[in-house]
Design an enzyme around this catalytic site. Structure first.
Site, PDB file in Angstrom:
ATOM      1  N   TYR A   1      40.088  38.621   9.354  1.00 21.86           N
ATOM      2  CA  TYR A   1      40.685  37.483  10.177  1.00 21.86           C
ATOM      3  C   TYR A   1      41.195  38.182  11.276  1.00 21.86           C
ATOM      4  CZ  TYR A   1      39.233  34.104   6.759  1.00 21.86           C
ATOM      5  OH  TYR A   1      38.737  33.112   5.983  1.00 21.86           O
TER       6      TYR A   1
ATOM      7  N   ASN B   1      34.124  25.627  11.233  1.00 20.70           N
ATOM      8  CA  ASN B   1      32.816  26.286  11.752  1.00 20.70           C
ATOM      9  C   ASN B   1      31.867  25.061  11.210  1.00 20.70           C
ATOM     10  OD1 ASN B   1      30.489  27.236  12.649  1.00 20.70           O
ATOM     11  ND2 ASN B   1      30.755  28.855  10.960  1.00 20.70           N
TER      12      ASN B   1
ATOM     13  N   CYS C   1      30.460  32.550   9.266  1.00 21.75           N
ATOM     14  CA  CYS C   1      31.980  32.361   8.901  1.00 21.75           C
ATOM     15  C   CYS C   1      32.338  33.070   7.519  1.00 21.75           C
ATOM     16  CB  CYS C   1      32.474  31.091   9.105  1.00 21.75           C
ATOM     17  SG  CYS C   1      31.678  29.940   8.103  1.00 21.75           S
ATOM     18  N   HIS C   2      31.312  32.986   6.683  1.00 18.31           N
ATOM     19  CA  HIS C   2      31.178  33.804   5.345  1.00 18.31           C
ATOM     20  C   HIS C   2      31.460  35.240   5.419  1.00 18.31           C
ATOM     21  CE1 HIS C   2      27.179  34.295   6.341  1.00 18.31           C
ATOM     22  NE2 HIS C   2      27.031  35.295   5.433  1.00 18.31           N
TER      23      HIS C   2
ATOM     24  N   GLU D   1      23.365  39.550   1.315  1.00 20.23           N
ATOM     25  CA  GLU D   1      23.558  40.333   2.396  1.00 20.23           C
ATOM     26  C   GLU D   1      23.662  41.856   2.090  1.00 20.23           C
ATOM     27  OE1 GLU D   1      25.853  38.707   5.328  1.00 20.23           O
ATOM     28  OE2 GLU D   1      24.716  36.751   5.647  1.00 20.23           O
TER      29      GLU D   1
END
Length: 166
Positions: free
Chosen positions: A97, A120, A128-129, A155
């Site tokens: 963050y 979001n 945002c993850h 990912e």
């Protein structure tokens, strides 16, 4: 007019909504901050929904790393700035963050950036993850922490944990 449909996905149903200006919403089944549906909303077909659905399916199949969709997130100028900055976080990458606050040009506004991140309207597409705690912890996520973990594992940003969403 806003057109919407629901897409079955490996993380549960996703509500997709679009207007002629772009994709407006991807919402998880039990969102932390549900978006209001106005009188101008209707269920149906729209070319942007077709494109979003196809690209999300490719993403979940591991065949897409970036999205190519016109986006029209609705929020305050600050929120939109934060959401647009999320697009700079690469596939398989994570930011804290604090790093997101730096990238937005507001290094002392970590909490405000976190709040905007949490609202979001286009998760997954505006990733945002990929924002995690500075200690590496998986902090809050509108789709729930198991979904956040699943997306990051998909990912390759986290080692796979057995039993979560297949």
């Amino acid at each position: 007019m806003i057109v919407h449909r629901t897409l079955a996905s490996p993380v549960g149903p996703l509500l997709l909504a679009a207007g002629d200006d772009g994709l407006r919403l991807i919402e998880f089944d039990a969102p932390r901050h549900a978006h209001r549906r106005g009188a101008d909303w209707r269920e149906g077909d729209h070319p942007l929904l077709d494109a979003a659905e196809a690209q999300l399916r490719e993403y979940f199949a591991g065949a897409r790393r970036a999205f190519e969709l016109p986006l029209a997130p609705q929020g305050t100028p600050f929120q939109v700035q934060v959401w647009r900055t999320l697009a700079r976080i690469g596939y398989g990458e994570t930011w804290s963050y604090a790093r997101l606050a730096q990238a937005v040009g507001r290094p002392s506004a970590t909490r405000a950036v976190g709040a905007a991140n949490g609202r979001n309207p286009l998760p997954i597409v505006l990733p945002c993850h990929r924002v995690i705690g500075s200690d590496g912890s998986l902090t809050g996520f509108g789709g729930g922490l198991p979904v956040k973990r699943f997306l990051l594992e998909l990912e390759g940003a986290l080692p796979r944990a057995a039993g979560l969403f297949g």
